[in-house]
Structure formats: structure tokens, C-alpha cells
Design a protein around this motif. Structure first.
Motif, PDB file in Angstrom:
ATOM      1  N   ALA A 195       3.303 111.955 123.559  1.00 53.86           N
ATOM      2  CA  ALA A 195       2.386 110.875 123.918  1.00 53.86           C
ATOM      3  C   ALA A 195       1.561 111.291 125.131  1.00 53.86           C
ATOM      4  CB  ALA A 195       3.164 109.599 124.199  1.00 53.86           C
ATOM      5  N   LEU A 213       7.113 108.609 118.026  1.00 53.32           N
ATOM      6  CA  LEU A 213       7.023 108.945 119.444  1.00 53.32           C
ATOM      7  C   LEU A 213       8.136 108.325 120.282  1.00 53.32           C
ATOM      8  CD1 LEU A 213       3.190 108.516 120.076  1.00 53.32           C
ATOM      9  CD2 LEU A 213       4.464 110.650 119.927  1.00 53.32           C
ATOM     10  N   THR A 214       9.011 107.537 119.643  1.00 47.15           N
ATOM     11  CA  THR A 214      10.003 106.792 120.421  1.00 47.15           C
ATOM     12  C   THR A 214      10.774 107.695 121.386  1.00 47.15           C
ATOM     13  OG1 THR A 214      10.241 105.349 118.515  1.00 47.15           O
ATOM     14  CG2 THR A 214      11.881 105.117 120.248  1.00 47.15           C
ATOM     15  N   ASP A 215      11.186 108.873 120.895  1.00 47.13           N
ATOM     16  CA  ASP A 215      11.931 109.780 121.762  1.00 47.13           C
ATOM     17  C   ASP A 215      11.129 111.035 122.099  1.00 47.13           C
ATOM     18  OD1 ASP A 215      14.280 108.185 121.805  1.00 47.13           O
ATOM     19  OD2 ASP A 215      14.619 108.799 119.723  1.00 47.13           O
ATOM     20  N   LEU A 253       8.158 111.212 124.205  1.00 43.26           N
ATOM     21  CA  LEU A 253       7.111 110.761 125.116  1.00 43.26           C
ATOM     22  C   LEU A 253       6.298 111.921 125.660  1.00 43.26           C
ATOM     23  CD1 LEU A 253       9.099 107.961 126.879  1.00 43.26           C
ATOM     24  CD2 LEU A 253       7.350 107.758 125.145  1.00 43.26           C
ATOM     25  N   GLU A 309       2.711  90.562 104.069  1.00 42.56           N
ATOM     26  CA  GLU A 309       3.736  91.572 104.306  1.00 42.56           C
ATOM     27  C   GLU A 309       4.680  91.098 105.395  1.00 42.56           C
ATOM     28  OE1 GLU A 309       2.493  95.232 106.110  1.00 42.56           O
ATOM     29  OE2 GLU A 309       0.622  94.331 106.735  1.00 42.56           O
ATOM     30  N   GLY A 362       4.756  97.261 115.236  1.00 46.72           N
ATOM     31  CA  GLY A 362       4.733  96.255 114.183  1.00 46.72           C
ATOM     32  C   GLY A 362       3.691  96.519 113.114  1.00 46.72           C
ATOM     33  N   GLN A 363       2.571  97.147 113.514  1.00 47.56           N
ATOM     34  CA  GLN A 363       1.484  97.319 112.561  1.00 47.56           C
ATOM     35  C   GLN A 363       1.486  98.681 111.879  1.00 47.56           C
ATOM     36  OE1 GLN A 363      -1.316  95.926 115.595  1.00 47.56           O
ATOM     37  NE2 GLN A 363      -2.101  94.504 114.086  1.00 47.56           N
ATOM     38  N   LEU A 401       4.616 101.527 124.441  1.00 49.43           N
ATOM     39  CA  LEU A 401       4.551 102.982 124.602  1.00 49.43           C
ATOM     40  C   LEU A 401       4.001 103.357 125.979  1.00 49.43           C
ATOM     41  CD1 LEU A 401       5.053 105.599 123.100  1.00 49.43           C
ATOM     42  CD2 LEU A 401       2.683 105.552 122.376  1.00 49.43           C
ATOM     43  N   ARG A 421      11.631  93.732 115.741  1.00 49.39           N
ATOM     44  CA  ARG A 421      11.838  94.265 117.089  1.00 49.39           C
ATOM     45  C   ARG A 421      10.623  94.190 118.008  1.00 49.39           C
ATOM     46  NH1 ARG A 421      14.807  99.648 115.274  1.00 49.39           N
ATOM     47  NH2 ARG A 421      13.155  99.437 113.747  1.00 49.39           N
ATOM     48  N   PRO A 422       9.392  94.473 117.502  1.00 52.36           N
ATOM     49  CA  PRO A 422       8.258  94.358 118.430  1.00 52.36           C
ATOM     50  C   PRO A 422       8.102  92.964 119.035  1.00 52.36           C
ATOM     51  CG  PRO A 422       7.623  95.572 116.477  1.00 52.36           C
ATOM     52  CD  PRO A 422       8.986  95.019 116.211  1.00 52.36           C
ATOM     53  N   GLN A 447       1.996  96.375 122.014  1.00 54.89           N
ATOM     54  CA  GLN A 447       1.011  97.438 122.191  1.00 54.89           C
ATOM     55  C   GLN A 447       1.298  98.247 123.450  1.00 54.89           C
ATOM     56  OE1 GLN A 447      -1.861  98.194 120.313  1.00 54.89           O
ATOM     57  NE2 GLN A 447      -1.113  96.804 118.748  1.00 54.89           N
ATOM     58  N   GLU A 462       7.335  91.912 108.660  1.00 55.09           N
ATOM     59  CA  GLU A 462       7.184  92.725 109.855  1.00 55.09           C
ATOM     60  C   GLU A 462       8.554  92.974 110.463  1.00 55.09           C
ATOM     61  OE1 GLU A 462       4.164  91.975 113.318  1.00 55.09           O
ATOM     62  OE2 GLU A 462       5.797  90.569 113.523  1.00 55.09           O
ATOM     63  N   GLY A 482       1.972  98.882 107.834  1.00 55.88           N
ATOM     64  CA  GLY A 482       0.751  98.576 107.085  1.00 55.88           C
ATOM     65  C   GLY A 482      -0.208  99.751 107.074  1.00 55.88           C
ATOM     66  N   LYS A 505       6.527 102.748 128.587  1.00 59.72           N
ATOM     67  CA  LYS A 505       7.604 103.733 128.515  1.00 59.72           C
ATOM     68  C   LYS A 505       7.164 105.065 129.109  1.00 59.72           C
ATOM     69  CE  LYS A 505      11.058 104.862 125.394  1.00 59.72           C
ATOM     70  NZ  LYS A 505      11.680 104.981 124.083  1.00 59.72           N
ATOM     71  N   ARG A 506       5.912 105.422 128.835  1.00 64.61           N
ATOM     72  CA  ARG A 506       5.413 106.705 129.340  1.00 64.61           C
ATOM     73  C   ARG A 506       5.442 106.752 130.851  1.00 64.61           C
ATOM     74  NH1 ARG A 506      -0.292 108.164 127.126  1.00 64.61           N
ATOM     75  NH2 ARG A 506      -0.406 109.357 129.034  1.00 64.61           N
ATOM     76  N   ILE A 513      -1.721 109.540 124.189  1.00 64.82           N
ATOM     77  CA  ILE A 513      -1.593 108.392 123.297  1.00 64.82           C
ATOM     78  C   ILE A 513      -0.926 107.267 124.084  1.00 64.82           C
ATOM     79  CG2 ILE A 513      -0.472 107.512 121.206  1.00 64.82           C
ATOM     80  CD1 ILE A 513      -0.504 110.452 120.199  1.00 64.82           C
ATOM     81  N   SER A 514      -1.600 106.135 124.202  1.00 67.80           N
ATOM     82  CA  SER A 514      -0.981 105.049 124.962  1.00 67.80           C
ATOM     83  C   SER A 514      -0.683 103.838 124.093  1.00 67.80           C
ATOM     84  CB  SER A 514      -1.860 104.649 126.140  1.00 67.80           C
ATOM     85  OG  SER A 514      -3.141 104.337 125.662  1.00 67.80           O
ATOM     86  N   GLN A 515      -1.024 103.886 122.833  1.00 66.32           N
ATOM     87  CA  GLN A 515      -0.633 102.784 121.957  1.00 66.32           C
ATOM     88  C   GLN A 515      -0.403 103.292 120.540  1.00 66.32           C
ATOM     89  OE1 GLN A 515      -3.542 100.205 120.168  1.00 66.32           O
ATOM     90  NE2 GLN A 515      -5.055 100.806 121.671  1.00 66.32           N
ATOM     91  N   THR A 516       0.422 102.544 119.824  1.00 64.68           N
ATOM     92  CA  THR A 516       0.636 102.853 118.410  1.00 64.68           C
ATOM     93  C   THR A 516       0.215 101.638 117.594  1.00 64.68           C
ATOM     94  OG1 THR A 516       2.927 102.109 118.625  1.00 64.68           O
ATOM     95  CG2 THR A 516       2.533 104.475 118.747  1.00 64.68           C
ATOM     96  N   THR A 530       6.034 104.254 116.657  1.00 69.23           N
ATOM     97  CA  THR A 530       7.291 104.121 117.392  1.00 69.23           C
ATOM     98  C   THR A 530       8.149 103.140 116.603  1.00 69.23           C
ATOM     99  OG1 THR A 530       6.429 102.273 118.667  1.00 69.23           O
ATOM    100  CG2 THR A 530       6.336 104.434 119.716  1.00 69.23           C
ATOM    101  N   GLU A 531       9.403 103.047 116.956  1.00 67.96           N
ATOM    102  CA  GLU A 531      10.235 102.119 116.183  1.00 67.96           C
ATOM    103  C   GLU A 531       9.861 100.671 116.457  1.00 67.96           C
ATOM    104  OE1 GLU A 531      14.268 101.454 118.640  1.00 67.96           O
ATOM    105  OE2 GLU A 531      14.251 103.225 117.366  1.00 67.96           O
ATOM    106  N   TYR A 532       9.152 100.426 117.559  1.00 67.48           N
ATOM    107  CA  TYR A 532       8.748  99.062 117.869  1.00 67.48           C
ATOM    108  C   TYR A 532       7.388  98.690 117.284  1.00 67.48           C
ATOM    109  CZ  TYR A 532      12.450  98.068 121.218  1.00 67.48           C
ATOM    110  OH  TYR A 532      13.647  97.810 121.801  1.00 67.48           O
TER     111      TYR A 532
END
Lengths: 147, 142
Positions: B99, B92-94, B96, A79, B66-67, A138, A84-85, A135, A81, B70, A141-142, B104-107, B62-64
Motif C-alpha cells: 500500500a 493488502l490486509t497484511d 501494508l 447484493e 465492502g465494495q 487502509l 465487517r466494514p 474507506q 455485503e 462487486g 492502518k498504514r 494506495i490509501s483506499q480500497t 482488504t478483508e474489510y
């Protein structure tokens, strides 16, 4: 912003090279902690490579080598990806490389710290498919560390 | 030299720990009802307000992330294969505040809600193969 899709093995290939460079820089920096050493040009090289992927990812040498030499030997990706990440992760890498550059003048210990962190993140990305920067996005950001 | 080997060992240990522990999830004992419309859950772009008849699989992305695509695909497959299961997503991008509220600390993070919309199980990271299906079976869903 439209998301670009990439083969996820591209960034991992780059991370494998980055981890080799940064482990070498770390090893040199801890065995010669005072003054100039071969770790300095390695950190400069890492900073250049990270900046390159932040500002012009399409022309990055890792990407070109991957496309020319590695990609043709692999089967089709299972797949694609979002680009951006890994892009965000490159910015984190650049941040640490800049920390190492600051260390040249102010605190040589930062050279080893920066190389160590870059190695830790790049190695996990390359060999465990764990993108630390992605990872942590988020979480960072928090706590208002990134906007 | 020893320090470099130490760093290599530490990184290997962290990687192995991640591989073993990630995506295992945990049951929630004291559960709360999650109001899907208030947290802005959506499905293919349209808002979702009511939980699924038998269960809801809620993906936080979030928009970032990567996984997340899937995980979204595998949740959609489970949704298709089990009656009354609804899959929905929260970006969750906007948001927080969400979160922080759900810690929640990871996506990706996946919540399983029961028929009443109560949170019963949560997974941080990509859920291990078969885990979600197994938890749905515990809720009595085939």
C-alpha cells in the motif's frame, strides 16, 4: 473469522437515524456551549447505540426495526455485503462518541466536535452510500493509527 | 443553528464531491513493470505470476472492503468478455508495505497493466461504469 453477509441497506438505515440524532446533538451543543445541555444525553445515547452494535449487533434495535418495518417494504437486495466494514465503522463512531463523553468533564467543545464528526460520517453513509470508516481503514492502518 | 446548517451544507458538498470525483482514475505516464508474483497476486486462491496476454486488471482489496466483491464481479465479467485479459487480486490486509509502495490509501483500487505488465492506468474507489472497458479499448483490446 468467517464473514457474515448482510443486507447493505441495514447499516444505511441505522446511519440515517444516527445522523438525525447527531445533528440534533451538534445543534444543541453549539447553541449552549457551556455546561449541561440536552446534547449530553444524546451523546450518551449515541455511545450506547454504537457500543451495542460493536458488542451485540444481532440484538441492536436499528437492526430489529429494519427487519420488521423497513426490509419487508423493499425489494430484494441486489447484493449482500460483508458485515465487517460497517462493524469497523461502528467502532470509529464509538470512538468519537467516547471523545464527546470525555468532553462532558474536560472540554465541552469536544461534545460539539464529536457530534459533528459522527453526523458527517453517518450522513455520508446514509445518503451517499459512502462509508468513511471503511474507506479510511487502509489509510489509518498504514499510518499505524489502527492495528 | 447557523453552525448546524453549515455542517449540513459542508457534508452535502463533501458527498456530492465524492459522487462526482470517485472512480474516475488517471493514466500513468512513467510506468513501471509490476512483478505479479512478488506482490502476491492471486486468482481464486492460486498465485498468478505472468501478466495477461493483452492486459491485466489488478484489484487491490482488504478483508474489510465492502465494495470489493462487486468490483471483482464486474472485472471478472470484463475478463470473460475480452480476449487475453487476465484479472487478479492482491489482498493488502497484511501487506501494508505494498500500500505504501504504490501509494494506495483506499480500497478498492484497480490497476490496469498492459501486455508487458506495465502499469498504465489506476482507479481509486469503485470504477465508474464503462471506465475499465474504455481504457482497455485504448490499449487496443476489444
Amino acid at each position: 473469522m468467517s464473514a457474515e453477509l448482510i443486507d447493505p441497506r441495514g447499516p444505511r438505515f441505522g446511519a440515517a437515524i444516527t445522523s438525525a440524532l447527531s445533528l440534533a446533538a451538534f445543534g444543541i451543543a453549539v447553541s449552549a456551549p457551556e455546561g449541561f445541555s440536552a446534547a449530553y444525553p444524546l451523546i450518551v445515547l449515541l455511545a450506547v447505540l454504537f457500543s451495542w452494535s460493536v458488542f451485540s449487533p444481532k440484538t441492536h434495535p436499528y437492526g430489529l426495526v429494519f427487519k420488521k418495518l423497513v426490509r419487508p417494504r423493499l425489494s430484494a437486495p441486489s447484493e449482500l455485503e460483508d458485515s465487517r466494514p460497517p462493524q469497523f465503522a461502528q467502532k470509529v463512531g464509538l470512538g468519537f462518541a467516547l471523545l464527546g463523553l470525555v468532553g462532558f468533564w474536560f472540554a465541552p467543545v469536544l461534545v460539539a466536535v464529536s457530534a459533528g464528526f459522527i453526523f458527517f460520517a453517518a450522513f455520508l453513509n446514509a445518503f451517499f452510500n459512502f462509508c468513511l470508516g471503511c474507506q479510511m481503514y487502509l489509510g489509518l492502518k498504514r499510518f499505524g493509527i489502527v492495528s | 443553528m447557523y453552525l448546524a446548517l453549515g455542517l449540513l451544507g459542508l457534508t452535502l458538498a463533501a458527498g456530492i464531491f465524492y459522487k462526482v470525483s470517485a472512480g474516475r482514475g488517471r493514466s500513468i505516464q512513467k510506468s513501471e513493470v509490476i512483478d505479479l508474483s512478488r506482490i502476491g497476486a492471486h486468482k481464486n486462491g492460486s498465485p498468478v505470476s505472468k501478466p495477461g496476454k493483452s492486459a491485466t486488471l489488478l484489484l487491490f482489496s482488504t478483508e474489510y472492503c465492502g465494495q470489493c466483491p462487486g468490483v471483482r464481479r464486474s472485472l471478472t465479467q470484463i475478463e470473460k468478455g475480452s480476449a487475453g485479459v487476465l484479472q487478479a487480486e492482491v489482498d493488502l490486509t497484511d501487506r501494508l508495505d505494498l500500500a505504501a509502495r504504490f501509494n494506495i490509501s483506499q480500497t478498492p483500487t484497480v490497476f490496469i497493466l498492459n501486455a508487458l505488465g506495465e502499469l498504465t492506468f489506476r482507479v481509486s474507489g469503485v470504477p465508474k461504469q464503462g471506465l475499465i472497458q474504455q481504457e482497455l479499448t485504448k490499449l487496443g483490446i476489444k
